[in-house]
Write an enzyme that holds these catalytic residues in place. Structure first.
Site, PDB file in Angstrom:
ATOM      1  N   HIS A   1      -1.559  -4.706   1.558  1.00  0.00           N
ATOM      2  CA  HIS A   1      -1.306  -3.426   2.215  1.00  0.00           C
ATOM      3  C   HIS A   1      -2.437  -2.437   1.945  1.00  0.00           C
ATOM      4  O   HIS A   1      -3.101  -2.484   0.917  1.00  0.00           O
ATOM      5  CB  HIS A   1       0.076  -2.848   1.862  1.00  0.00           C
ATOM      6  CG  HIS A   1       0.224  -2.273   0.500  1.00  0.00           C
ATOM      7  ND1 HIS A   1       1.453  -2.123  -0.128  1.00  0.00           N
ATOM      8  CD2 HIS A   1      -0.674  -1.785  -0.390  1.00  0.00           C
ATOM      9  CE1 HIS A   1       1.282  -1.571  -1.296  1.00  0.00           C
ATOM     10  NE2 HIS A   1       0.007  -1.362  -1.491  1.00  0.00           N
TER      11      HIS A   1
ATOM     12  N   GLU B   1       2.501  -2.237   5.270  1.00  0.00           N
ATOM     13  CA  GLU B   1       2.867  -3.529   4.710  1.00  0.00           C
ATOM     14  C   GLU B   1       2.563  -4.640   5.724  1.00  0.00           C
ATOM     15  O   GLU B   1       2.337  -4.362   6.910  1.00  0.00           O
ATOM     16  CB  GLU B   1       4.367  -3.507   4.366  1.00  0.00           C
ATOM     17  CG  GLU B   1       4.783  -2.385   3.412  1.00  0.00           C
ATOM     18  CD  GLU B   1       4.365  -2.615   1.961  1.00  0.00           C
ATOM     19  OE1 GLU B   1       3.543  -3.524   1.690  1.00  0.00           O
ATOM     20  OE2 GLU B   1       4.866  -1.879   1.093  1.00  0.00           O
TER      21      GLU B   1
ATOM     22  N   ASP C   1      -0.802   8.690   1.984  1.00  0.00           N
ATOM     23  CA  ASP C   1       0.641   8.504   2.044  1.00  0.00           C
ATOM     24  C   ASP C   1       1.370   9.371   1.020  1.00  0.00           C
ATOM     25  O   ASP C   1       0.744   9.982   0.142  1.00  0.00           O
ATOM     26  CB  ASP C   1       0.993   7.020   1.831  1.00  0.00           C
ATOM     27  CG  ASP C   1       0.201   6.363   0.707  1.00  0.00           C
ATOM     28  OD1 ASP C   1      -0.327   7.091  -0.157  1.00  0.00           O
ATOM     29  OD2 ASP C   1       0.103   5.132   0.698  1.00  0.00           O
TER      30      ASP C   1
ATOM     31  N   ASN D   1      -0.128  -7.615  -1.628  1.00  0.00           N
ATOM     32  CA  ASN D   1       0.211  -8.258  -0.349  1.00  0.00           C
ATOM     33  C   ASN D   1      -0.767  -7.845   0.759  1.00  0.00           C
ATOM     34  O   ASN D   1      -0.543  -8.148   1.924  1.00  0.00           O
ATOM     35  CB  ASN D   1       1.657  -7.918   0.048  1.00  0.00           C
ATOM     36  CG  ASN D   1       1.875  -6.421   0.236  1.00  0.00           C
ATOM     37  OD1 ASN D   1       0.926  -5.645   0.168  1.00  0.00           O
ATOM     38  ND2 ASN D   1       3.108  -6.025   0.481  1.00  0.00           N
TER      39      ASN D   1
HETATM   40  P1  PGA Z   1      -3.123   0.018  -7.457  1.00  0.00           P
HETATM   41  O1  PGA Z   1      -2.414   0.091  -6.037  1.00  0.00           O
HETATM   42  O2  PGA Z   1      -4.408   0.762  -7.318  1.00  0.00           O
HETATM   43  O3  PGA Z   1      -2.175   0.737  -8.382  1.00  0.00           O
HETATM   44  O4  PGA Z   1      -3.299  -1.419  -7.772  1.00  0.00           O
HETATM   45  C1  PGA Z   1      -3.158  -0.208  -4.906  1.00  0.00           C
HETATM   46  C2  PGA Z   1      -2.280  -0.174  -3.676  1.00  0.00           C
HETATM   47  O5  PGA Z   1      -1.098  -0.548  -3.784  1.00  0.00           O
HETATM   48  O6  PGA Z   1      -2.774   0.214  -2.618  1.00  0.00           O
END
Ligand code: PGA
Length: 240
Positions: free
Chosen positions: A137, A142, A66, A135
């Protein structure tokens, strides 16, 4: 599912070794890559394996999950910049082997379609690296994102904006939109490596790996993947 539970450092090293072995078996491997804090240590291990002469990325191609919409590529919070700083600048991957969705393309819808085509044209992703949001994702998919989704323009949820604000000066500066591979794009990868670290990920890891398979927990779809490798530290594994 192959589940590895260890220290965060063990997860980083074991995950990196999995990628090194993948590249040894197929030097022109197509990697799907992720940003966020979780994979940084794994990328550091990859750099070390490269410096030690254990692996070369000269034939590897990469596609990132992304990218934010509307911040320049050179912005220190862009995912392009993240990848340069945390991996690409320290390995021998040719610049034209690196792909991220272009969040500044004049036609974002077209860019999403083109990104899917570029992935397919490379032969498809052999190995995809994933983190997981609180959450559930994966990428910026999402809760509620259909499992059939492909690369698309997404609106970030408030919880993701808050979680990502730590990288920006303040929450107002976090972009509200991103381009993200879809769930279907991710599931088409030949192999998936999911990483999670820290007590704050324990609930969602339990739901994703052992709960019902539902778009409300996007990562739960991974239970359906035939070649899933999960690396969780002891804190993130506490509720498994
Ligand atoms: P993080 O993010 O590795 O900074 O916890 C993971 C994500 O949001 O996919």
């Amino acid at each position: 599912m192959h589940l590895f539970i260890g220290t965060a450092e063990d997860c980083d090293k074991k995950g990196a070794l999995e990628i090194v072995n993948q590249i040894k078996n197929k030097p022109d491997t197509v990697l799907g890559l992720a940003t966020g804090s979780t994979p940084i240590g794994m990328y550091q291990n990859l750099v070390q394996f490269y410096r030690d002469g254990k692996v070369s990325f000269s034939q590897v191609r990469t596609f990132n999950l992304d990218e934010y919409v509307g911040i320049p590529r050179e912005h220190p919070c862009s995912y392009y910049d993240f990848m340069q700083e945390n991996l690409f600048k320290d390995i021998d991957i040719p610049a034209d082997h690196i792909s991220l969705p272009d969040g500044n393309a004049p036609d974002l819808k077209q860019e999403c379609a083109d990104y899917e085509e570029r992935i397919a044209g490379s032969g498809g992703i052999d190995l995809q690296v994933l983190g997981i949001g609180h959450n559930g994702h994966i990428g910026f998919n999402e809760p509620g994102t259909p499992f059939e989704s492909v690369t698309q323009l997404v609106n970030l949820t408030q919880s993701t904006i808050q979680a990502n604000a730590r990288f920006f000066e303040n929450q107002d500066q976090v972009p509200r939109q991103a381009l993200s591979m879809g769930i279907k794009t991710i599931m088409q990868a030949g192999k998936i490596l999911l990483f999670a670290k820290g007590a704050d990920k324990a609930d969602i890891i339990q739901k994703a790996l052992q709960g019902p398979i539902t778009p409300e927990v996007p990562a739960s779809v991974l239970q359906l993947h035939p070649n899933l490798y999960v690396f969780v530290d002891h804190a993130a594994a506490a509720k498994l």
